[in-house]
Design a protein around this motif. Sequence first.
Motif, PDB file in Angstrom:
ATOM      1  N   GLY A 160       0.812  -1.210   0.000  1.00 58.59           N
ATOM      2  CA  GLY A 160       0.000   0.000   0.000  1.00 58.59           C
ATOM      3  C   GLY A 160       0.845   1.260   0.000  1.00 58.59           C
ATOM      4  O   GLY A 160       0.526   2.237  -0.692  1.00 58.59           O
ATOM      5  N   ASN A 161       1.939   1.250   0.777  1.00 60.46           N
ATOM      6  CA  ASN A 161       2.833   2.407   0.803  1.00 60.46           C
ATOM      7  C   ASN A 161       3.463   2.666  -0.564  1.00 60.46           C
ATOM      8  O   ASN A 161       3.569   3.815  -1.008  1.00 60.46           O
ATOM      9  N   VAL A 162       3.880   1.585  -1.221  1.00 59.11           N
ATOM     10  CA  VAL A 162       4.481   1.713  -2.553  1.00 59.11           C
ATOM     11  C   VAL A 162       3.461   2.282  -3.536  1.00 59.11           C
ATOM     12  O   VAL A 162       3.758   3.193  -4.321  1.00 59.11           O
ATOM     13  N   ILE A 163       2.246   1.772  -3.491  1.00 53.42           N
ATOM     14  CA  ILE A 163       1.200   2.245  -4.401  1.00 53.42           C
ATOM     15  C   ILE A 163       0.926   3.728  -4.189  1.00 53.42           C
ATOM     16  O   ILE A 163       0.801   4.494  -5.155  1.00 53.42           O
ATOM     17  N   GLU A 164       0.837   4.155  -2.947  1.00 51.98           N
ATOM     18  CA  GLU A 164       0.541   5.559  -2.673  1.00 51.98           C
ATOM     19  C   GLU A 164       1.645   6.482  -3.196  1.00 51.98           C
ATOM     20  O   GLU A 164       1.374   7.545  -3.767  1.00 51.98           O
ATOM     21  N   THR A 165       2.901   6.082  -3.017  1.00 48.01           N
ATOM     22  CA  THR A 165       4.009   6.895  -3.530  1.00 48.01           C
ATOM     23  C   THR A 165       3.967   6.970  -5.044  1.00 48.01           C
ATOM     24  O   THR A 165       4.156   8.039  -5.643  1.00 48.01           O
ATOM     25  N   LEU A 166       3.696   5.839  -5.703  1.00 47.74           N
ATOM     26  CA  LEU A 166       3.673   5.806  -7.162  1.00 47.74           C
ATOM     27  C   LEU A 166       2.480   6.577  -7.727  1.00 47.74           C
ATOM     28  O   LEU A 166       2.556   7.137  -8.827  1.00 47.74           O
ATOM     29  N   LYS A 167       1.386   6.631  -6.983  1.00 43.04           N
ATOM     30  CA  LYS A 167       0.256   7.467  -7.412  1.00 43.04           C
ATOM     31  C   LYS A 167       0.674   8.937  -7.462  1.00 43.04           C
ATOM     32  O   LYS A 167       0.299   9.669  -8.389  1.00 43.04           O
ATOM     33  N   ASP A 207      -3.144   2.330 -10.995  1.00 41.62           N
ATOM     34  CA  ASP A 207      -4.201   2.594 -11.982  1.00 41.62           C
ATOM     35  C   ASP A 207      -3.935   3.869 -12.765  1.00 41.62           C
ATOM     36  O   ASP A 207      -4.762   4.785 -12.816  1.00 41.62           O
ATOM     37  N   SER A 208      -2.760   3.932 -13.406  1.00 37.00           N
ATOM     38  CA  SER A 208      -2.388   5.113 -14.183  1.00 37.00           C
ATOM     39  C   SER A 208      -1.641   4.697 -15.432  1.00 37.00           C
ATOM     40  O   SER A 208      -0.814   3.773 -15.388  1.00 37.00           O
ATOM     41  N   PRO A 209      -1.861   5.377 -16.554  1.00 36.06           N
ATOM     42  CA  PRO A 209      -1.062   5.100 -17.752  1.00 36.06           C
ATOM     43  C   PRO A 209       0.401   5.479 -17.570  1.00 36.06           C
ATOM     44  O   PRO A 209       1.236   5.097 -18.398  1.00 36.06           O
TER      45      PRO A 209
END
Length: 303
Positions: A160-167, A207-209
Amino acid sequence: MKRRNFVKNSFLGASALSISPSLRGNPTKQPAGETFNLNYAPHNGMFKNHAGNDFVDQIKFMADQGFRSIEDNGMMKRSISEQERIGKTLDDLGMDMGVFVIDKGGNGANTFAAGKQEHTDIFLKSCQTAVDVAKRVNAKWMTVVPGNYERRLPLDIQTGNVIETLKRASEIFEPHGLIMVLEPLSDTPDLFLRYSPQTHLICKGVDSPACKILYDAYHMQKNEGNLITNIDYCWDEIAYFQVGDNPGRKEPYTGEINYQNVFKHIYDKGYKGIVGMEHGLSEGGKSGEIKLIESYRKADAFL
């Protein structure tokens, strides 16, 4: 002559057509783009024995041999003038820029998995700089590695932490049409990101191009094997490939991977992107560089 017929009528090994005329002392250049079915991208230093130490001279030599792209992991560390010089050379030669690495600060220890704001801030600042670098060299893809596993936290919390940073990073890249490609690695078991299905899950979460997978077949052969099946599983999130044979991380036909089958598979699936040659050479000198080119001609002769 059509490319398909050319390949069928040519043995791409040690034949007279196996290397560009410039390697045989003929000043006539082989037209770039006619040599390979896939778009392979060499790195700085791969052809220094033929072209010298100047990266621009190496790029020109690569074009003579039919390569249509380059990679340069250290592009962000180059001066602005050098970045602009490389970008102009690529534009003049009609070549593409492959990946360069975004510095997240602190290497593995500065990990997105820990959920620390200071780590995120360093990375996002580097992302802003990367946008400017990408414009200078006309790049589209940038390599990102999240860092080490954070042992004090459950795996799902780390994810979850990784996903939030990448968002947050995706918000920077999306307006510019840029793509960060996440690379699962095999260098050490301390790394958080090690498997292609794991990376696929993270890309779905972001969830991003602007956030996709860099599938490096060398690392994935070491970590999980089953290359073609896992490529199919993750296909909808893969934006970039890199290669190197295993063991040894050298050119095709120095290890156990059947790269002709792998290349044919991604070609048949419609892959039009870059295949980065992120590996060393099994032999030194000019003969090693010729061997490198011939290994790709052989692996690429699948039509």
